[in-house]
Scaffold this active site. Structure first.
Site, PDB file in Angstrom:
ATOM      1  N   GLY A  45       0.844  -1.180   0.000  1.00  0.00           N
ATOM      2  CA  GLY A  45       0.000   0.000   0.000  1.00  0.00           C
ATOM      3  C   GLY A  45       0.883   1.235   0.000  1.00  0.00           C
ATOM      4  O   GLY A  45       2.110   1.142   0.116  1.00  0.00           O
ATOM      5  N   TYR A  46       0.245   2.399  -0.099  1.00  0.00           N
ATOM      6  CA  TYR A  46       0.986   3.651  -0.205  1.00  0.00           C
ATOM      7  C   TYR A  46       0.527   4.643   0.849  1.00  0.00           C
ATOM      8  O   TYR A  46      -0.653   4.989   0.916  1.00  0.00           O
ATOM      9  CB  TYR A  46       0.814   4.258  -1.607  1.00  0.00           C
ATOM     10  N   ILE A  47       1.479   5.090   1.673  1.00  0.00           N
ATOM     11  CA  ILE A  47       1.209   6.172   2.613  1.00  0.00           C
ATOM     12  C   ILE A  47       1.071   7.458   1.817  1.00  0.00           C
ATOM     13  O   ILE A  47       0.235   8.300   2.102  1.00  0.00           O
ATOM     14  CB  ILE A  47       2.334   6.264   3.666  1.00  0.00           C
TER      15      ILE A  47
END
Length: 194
Positions: free
Chosen positions: A67-69
């Site tokens: 996932g991507y912060i």
């Protein structure tokens, strides 16, 4: 509040602080190093697979959830779980060709990666990575979920102009086409392209 609740609250605040720090670092990296040649620069060419058998040629495979912060173009902060281990990666802006960019990665404990995944933007990338070795190692990603049906290969090069031999399973090159970036596939999945 119980002692356990206070410890949990401290842990959550620590994770949020780490995520915020990672975002600030990513932004600084993008600003300071976007045009520099650096020993951590990644030089990748991405290709879409249109034919051929790659699984039987693989010497290794791992399931990857990421996932991507931050998926902001030019300053992505990625959380990845691969092979029971966590990773935090910061990527700067790509050069004009889409081949080179600054990349920093740090191995982190699995439980921290799982907590950071909860802070990520909506959407997750789920894929299996196959490592195929011809004369050069190709990373072949087979996607699942909203990106099912997409299979891409990537080769990391020592320099942008390094020659490499393409295995039979490699098809059309899509280097620099942002639709194929994992951070974009999270927002605009392959199944929506048709």
């Amino acid at each position: 509040h119980s002692r356990k609740e206070e410890q949990q609250a401290r842990r959550v605040l620590l994770i949020i602080g780490v995520a915020a720090l990672a975002l600030v670092v990513a932004m600084l990296v993008a600003i300071l190093l976007a045009d520099s040649e650096d020993k951590y620069a990644a030089r990748d060419r991405t290709e879409i697979l249109v034919k051929g058998e790659y699984k039987s040629q693989a010497y290794s495979q791992d399931r990857i959830i990421q996932g991507y912060i931050s998926s902001a173009r030019g300053r992505t902060v990625r959380v990845r779980i691969r092979g029971g281990q966590g990773y935090l990666t910061i990527k700067g802006a790509s050069d004009a060709s889409g081949i080179s960019r600054y990349e920093w990665e740090k191995e982190i404990p699995l439980n921290e990666a799982e907590e950071l995944m909860k802070l990520c933007e909506p959407g997750v990338i789920d894929k299996t990575r196959y490592l195929n070795a011809a004369e050069t190692i190709f990373e072949v990603d087979e996607f699942y979920g909203e990106n099912e049906g997409l299979v891409v290969a990537e080769v990391e090069l020592a320099s942008e102009n390094e020659p490499f031999e393409k295995p039979d399973f490699i098809g059309q090159e899509v280097t620099g086409d942002i639709r194929y970036y994992n951070s974009q596939l999270m927002k605009h999945p392959f199944k929506e392209w048709k």
